[in-house]
Scaffold this motif. Structure first.
Motif, PDB file in Angstrom:
ATOM      1  N   PHE A  84       0.839  -1.201   0.000  1.00 18.49           N
ATOM      2  CA  PHE A  84       0.000   0.000   0.000  1.00 18.49           C
ATOM      3  C   PHE A  84       0.872   1.248   0.000  1.00 18.49           C
ATOM      4  N   GLU A  86       0.288   5.325   0.551  1.00 17.04           N
ATOM      5  CA  GLU A  86      -0.681   6.354   0.971  1.00 17.04           C
ATOM      6  C   GLU A  86      -2.112   5.814   0.980  1.00 17.04           C
ATOM      7  N   GLY A  87      -2.270   4.628   1.497  1.00 12.94           N
ATOM      8  CA  GLY A  87      -3.596   4.024   1.620  1.00 12.94           C
ATOM      9  C   GLY A  87      -4.123   3.389   0.342  1.00 12.94           C
ATOM     10  N   ASN A 191      -9.662   2.941  -5.751  1.00  9.54           N
ATOM     11  CA  ASN A 191      -9.983   2.909  -4.323  1.00  9.54           C
ATOM     12  C   ASN A 191     -11.500   3.086  -4.196  1.00  9.54           C
ATOM     13  N   THR A 212     -16.883   2.133   7.787  1.00  9.40           N
ATOM     14  CA  THR A 212     -15.567   1.537   7.934  1.00  9.40           C
ATOM     15  C   THR A 212     -15.452   0.751   9.232  1.00  9.40           C
ATOM     16  N   GLY A 244      -2.989   6.221   6.230  1.00 10.18           N
ATOM     17  CA  GLY A 244      -3.462   4.964   5.639  1.00 10.18           C
ATOM     18  C   GLY A 244      -4.796   5.100   4.935  1.00 10.18           C
ATOM     19  N   GLY A 245      -5.674   4.123   5.194  1.00  8.77           N
ATOM     20  CA  GLY A 245      -6.967   4.063   4.515  1.00  8.77           C
ATOM     21  C   GLY A 245      -7.896   5.230   4.820  1.00  8.77           C
TER      22      GLY A 245
END
Ligand code: ATP
Ligand code: MG
Length: 291
Positions: A84, A86-87, A191, A212, A244-245
């Motif tokens: 991954f 930057e997410g 994404n 999430t 991250g995400g």
């Protein structure tokens, strides 16, 4: 054993939803269901019932889904690694194949069948179907002017809104896998938050809801932040509190709002019926993002 709910309380709870049902009547609401909030079958069922309920009270839900953990699981089985940046998932050809199979082949179909079984007919589509999501290769510029290569990750450039409107007007809930395609036929892994934002913008949705596996956006001390502006987001990003995400999620919320979606929130998909609580109760839920 649970105490029975007194009738007047039962009625009050139903009535609490009235102003919200009225204000969302006929409105399009884009619900993004994250892969991490999707591993529990009981939660999947609760979400399907929420979406069906919304549909029956006159809201027009559109579902976009992710599938990070499920893609990771198949990659591992096949002896392929996940990276991954930057997410965002680094996507080479084999990873793209796996993403397409897992997202379009299994997850979207499972969501569509659950919704259909709950009485709300749903149709699974990837961005390749009907050129639903046109995309271009995403560039990830860095401060020094160099660009990070993240492979076949796409950025949505155009959403076929008339196709979605056609389905919605026909009483069908679109369930969208975040795969895009360019006009040369190259497909891309997008994404899911970015795909949901593009859909919410194209439909000029009343609300974008990102589910999430955390209560919402958490601050430095781990407490839930109820409301975030674009300026707050830049500051928290600079302090590396948001990473991250969560980065693509916040970018998605801001982009959709700038593009004309009227509201955006990040909520805890692990809480059963979180979507109903967010949309139809006074309290709301999770983190509201505003410009
Ligand atoms: N400030 C923050 N507050 C909350 N979560 C954060 C924050 N910064 C980073 N995160 C991470 O973001 C993650 C959520 O994004 P992630 O991409 O992992 O899941 P998802 O988008 O729900 O699922 P999928 O990517 O499969 O669609 C959280 O589990 C958490 O680890
Ligand atoms: Mg994610």
């Amino acid at each position: 054993m649970n105490e029975p709910i007194p009738d007047q309380l039962r009625a009050a709870i139903l009535m609490e939803a009235l102003p919200y049902i009225r204000s969302y009547q006929g409105a399009k609401v884009v619900i993004k269901y994250g892969g991490h909030a999707m591993v529990d079958p009981a939660l999947q069922e609760a979400l399907a019932l929420d979406v069906a309920l919304l549909r029956f009270v006159g809201v027009n839900p559109v579902v976009v889904h992710g599938g990070g953990p499920q893609i990771n699981a198949l990659l591992t089985k096949l002896g392929l690694e996940s990276h991954f940046v930057e997410g965002l998932r680094y996507t080479d050809e084999p990873t793209l194949d796996v993403a397409r199979m897992v997202l379009g082949g299994r997850i979207a179909k499972d969501i569509a069948s659950r919704l259909s079984l709950a009485g709300a007919p749903a149709l699974a589509l990837t961005g390749q179907d009907g050129l639903l999501i046109e995309a271009t290769r995403k560039k990830l510029p860095q401060p020094q002017g160099v660009e990070l290569d993240i492979g076949l990750v796409g950025e949505p450039t155009k959403v076929n809104a008339p196709l979605l409107t056609h389905l919605i007007e026909g009483g069908i809930i679109p369930v969208i896998s975040p795969i895009g395609v360019d006009l040369n036929g190259q497909s891309y892994n997008i994404n899911a938050d970015a795909a949901a934002a593009a859909v919410a913008e194209a439909l000029q949705a009343a609300r974008l809801i990102l589910l999430t596996d955390v209560p919402g956006v958490l601050g430095k001390d781990g407490q839930l932040i109820n409301r975030l502006t674009a300026a707050d987001i830049s500051a928290l990003h600079a302090e590396k509190v948001i990473a991250g995400g969560m980065l693509p999620k916040l970018t998605a919320c801001l982009n959709s709002l700038k593009g004309g979606c009227r509201g955006a929130a990040i909520i805890d998909g692990r809480v059963p019926h979180a979507v109903l609580l967010e949309l139809l109760t006074e309290r709301g839920y999770g983190t509201e993002v505003v410009l």
